[in-house]
Design a protein around this motif. Structure first.
Motif, PDB file in Angstrom:
ATOM      1  N   THR A  21       0.828  -1.207   0.000  1.00  0.00           N
ATOM      2  CA  THR A  21       0.000   0.000   0.000  1.00  0.00           C
ATOM      3  C   THR A  21       0.860   1.254   0.000  1.00  0.00           C
ATOM      4  O   THR A  21       0.616   2.195  -0.765  1.00  0.00           O
ATOM      5  CB  THR A  21      -0.928   0.007   1.226  1.00  0.00           C
ATOM      6  N   TRP A  22       1.885   1.253   0.838  1.00  0.00           N
ATOM      7  CA  TRP A  22       2.783   2.411   0.911  1.00  0.00           C
ATOM      8  C   TRP A  22       3.587   2.558  -0.371  1.00  0.00           C
ATOM      9  O   TRP A  22       3.796   3.671  -0.873  1.00  0.00           O
ATOM     10  CB  TRP A  22       3.713   2.246   2.110  1.00  0.00           C
ATOM     11  N   LEU A  23       4.040   1.459  -0.932  1.00  0.00           N
ATOM     12  CA  LEU A  23       4.835   1.505  -2.162  1.00  0.00           C
ATOM     13  C   LEU A  23       4.004   1.973  -3.352  1.00  0.00           C
ATOM     14  O   LEU A  23       4.522   2.638  -4.252  1.00  0.00           O
ATOM     15  CB  LEU A  23       5.430   0.125  -2.443  1.00  0.00           C
ATOM     16  N   SER A  24       2.723   1.620  -3.370  1.00  0.00           N
ATOM     17  CA  SER A  24       1.873   2.084  -4.467  1.00  0.00           C
ATOM     18  C   SER A  24       1.736   3.601  -4.432  1.00  0.00           C
ATOM     19  O   SER A  24       1.765   4.267  -5.470  1.00  0.00           O
ATOM     20  CB  SER A  24       0.501   1.412  -4.392  1.00  0.00           C
ATOM     21  N   LYS A  25       1.614   4.157  -3.229  1.00  0.00           N
ATOM     22  CA  LYS A  25       1.548   5.621  -3.092  1.00  0.00           C
ATOM     23  C   LYS A  25       2.867   6.258  -3.498  1.00  0.00           C
ATOM     24  O   LYS A  25       2.892   7.289  -4.179  1.00  0.00           O
ATOM     25  CB  LYS A  25       1.188   5.992  -1.653  1.00  0.00           C
ATOM     26  N   LEU A  26       3.969   5.636  -3.081  1.00  0.00           N
ATOM     27  CA  LEU A  26       5.283   6.172  -3.426  1.00  0.00           C
ATOM     28  C   LEU A  26       5.501   6.159  -4.932  1.00  0.00           C
ATOM     29  O   LEU A  26       5.990   7.139  -5.510  1.00  0.00           O
ATOM     30  CB  LEU A  26       6.367   5.356  -2.734  1.00  0.00           C
ATOM     31  N   SER A  27       5.134   5.064  -5.581  1.00  0.00           N
ATOM     32  CA  SER A  27       5.337   4.966  -7.032  1.00  0.00           C
ATOM     33  C   SER A  27       4.541   6.031  -7.767  1.00  0.00           C
ATOM     34  O   SER A  27       5.018   6.608  -8.763  1.00  0.00           O
ATOM     35  CB  SER A  27       4.954   3.575  -7.528  1.00  0.00           C
ATOM     36  N   PHE A  28       3.339   6.313  -7.300  1.00  0.00           N
ATOM     37  CA  PHE A  28       2.545   7.356  -7.952  1.00  0.00           C
ATOM     38  C   PHE A  28       3.147   8.738  -7.703  1.00  0.00           C
ATOM     39  O   PHE A  28       3.170   9.586  -8.605  1.00  0.00           O
ATOM     40  CB  PHE A  28       1.100   7.315  -7.452  1.00  0.00           C
ATOM     41  N   LEU A  29       3.637   8.975  -6.500  1.00  0.00           N
ATOM     42  CA  LEU A  29       4.275  10.259  -6.204  1.00  0.00           C
ATOM     43  C   LEU A  29       5.533  10.464  -7.041  1.00  0.00           C
ATOM     44  O   LEU A  29       5.842  11.593  -7.438  1.00  0.00           O
ATOM     45  CB  LEU A  29       4.614  10.346  -4.716  1.00  0.00           C
ATOM     46  N   VAL A  30       6.261   9.401  -7.314  1.00  0.00           N
ATOM     47  CA  VAL A  30       7.434   9.496  -8.188  1.00  0.00           C
ATOM     48  C   VAL A  30       7.027  10.006  -9.566  1.00  0.00           C
ATOM     49  O   VAL A  30       7.656  10.901 -10.140  1.00  0.00           O
ATOM     50  CB  VAL A  30       8.135   8.127  -8.302  1.00  0.00           C
ATOM     51  N   ASP A  31       5.949   9.446 -10.107  1.00  0.00           N
ATOM     52  CA  ASP A  31       5.506   9.824 -11.452  1.00  0.00           C
ATOM     53  C   ASP A  31       4.952  11.246 -11.499  1.00  0.00           C
ATOM     54  O   ASP A  31       5.284  12.015 -12.398  1.00  0.00           O
ATOM     55  CB  ASP A  31       4.439   8.840 -11.935  1.00  0.00           C
ATOM     56  N   ILE A  32       4.112  11.616 -10.525  1.00  0.00           N
ATOM     57  CA  ILE A  32       3.506  12.941 -10.570  1.00  0.00           C
ATOM     58  C   ILE A  32       4.556  14.018 -10.308  1.00  0.00           C
ATOM     59  O   ILE A  32       4.489  15.114 -10.864  1.00  0.00           O
ATOM     60  CB  ILE A  32       2.330  13.045  -9.566  1.00  0.00           C
TER      61      ILE A  32
END
Length: 298
Positions: free
Chosen positions: A72-83
């Motif tokens: 769950t935390w990694l999914s948020k991190l991956s999206f923050l990397v892209d945005i």
């Protein structure tokens, strides 16, 4: 020794680099560096790319962090990397001395439309423009909760509407400044309507405008024929869309006014800043030829 920004790969122009490239660059970084050339987006991407190695390292040191392996935390991190990657692209486009307010308005409007596209694609679970997030979703079996990405996009859209509302209020003036030959006369100030009609009938000025150099175009308008239009253009061209020029000048001043120049006077500081911020290049050969004596003691 850490590599500078010129040697690091520019992820803003060619998309995110591979994990191998990131790892090789990461290994060259010292524990401390006085030059902060890592942007937030690049730092996040490096951390995300090395998340498995970081997890192993922390586990060996008996300082394991459960978040590093939490899907769950990694999914948020991956999206923050892209945005953040997209935000860095926007930031680079907004920088520069020669950007007029209409350039900045066009860039901001374009990014707001991109956010609308992202929002619509997330509703359809289309992650085409989110490289890390798409790759992470492909590695896990369960469905990813999209509430967090959707909220980030919605909040960004609201922030942009509020932050750049001043530009929206002068949108008609910006569009008139950008192209006085293609505008609705009903939306133009009354004092400019008659002169705009005269301007639009001059083919030579149309050709000059097609060259794309707005400042040069308005400068070539006859003062006697278009005084109000030239004043209007000068007002729009003088609007500072960003604080980039001011921040750049302060950075130069901080570099010049160092502890090693304790006897630097205000007059000398002003002269050095004028030279440092100017685009003019002195002709050293002509300056030396005009000098008969290079040093007073000779």
């Amino acid at each position: 020794m850490a590599r500078g920004p010129d040697s690091a790969r520019d992820v803003s122009s060619s998309g995110p680099p591979t994990v191998l490239e990131i790892y090789s660059d990461f290994c060259d970084l010292p524990y401390h560096t006085a030059v902060r050339w890592l942007s937030c987006g690049k730092l996040l991407f490096r951390f995300y790319s090395l998340r498995n190695e970081i997890d192993v390292f922390l586990t060996k040191k008996d300082r394991a962090d459960p978040q590093v392996s939490d899907p769950t935390w990694l999914s948020k991190l991956s999206f923050l990397v892209d945005i953040t990657f997209h935000m860095n692209e926007l930031n680079l486009k907004l920088q520069g001395k020669n950007n007029l307010v209409y350039d900045l308005y066009r860039i901001i409007k374009g990014f707001w439309r991109k956010l609308s596209l992202f929002e619509a694609q997330l509703e359809r679970e289309n992650f085409s423009h989110f490289y890390c997030f798409k790759g992470f979703c492909a590695t896990i079996a369960e469905d990813v909760n999209l509430n967090f990405p959707k909220k980030i996009i919605r909040d960004l859209k609201k922030y942009f509407l509020k932050r750049f509302s001043d530009l929206d209020r002068i949108e008609s003036d910006i569009l008139l400044f950008q192209n006085p030959f293609d505008c609705n006369l009903d939306d133009v100030p009354v004092g400019l309507q008659m002169k705009l009609i005269d301007l639009q009938t001059i083919d030579l000025l149309k050709e000059k405008h097609r060259e794309g150099k707005l400042v040069a175009f308005y400068r070539c308008l006859p003062d006697d024929d278009f005084p109000k239009l030239k004043n209007f253009a000068a007002d729009i061209a003088s609007v500072f869309g960003t604080t980039y020029v001011c921040e750049q000048t302060f950075s130069k001043m901080k570099y010049v006014k160092s502890t090693h120049r304790t006897r630097l006077t205000d007059e000398h500081l002003k002269a050095i800043l004028l030279i440092g911020c100017s685009n003019s290049k002195p002709n050293i050969d002509d300056i030396l030829k005009a000098k008969r004596q290079f040093h007073k003691s000779h």
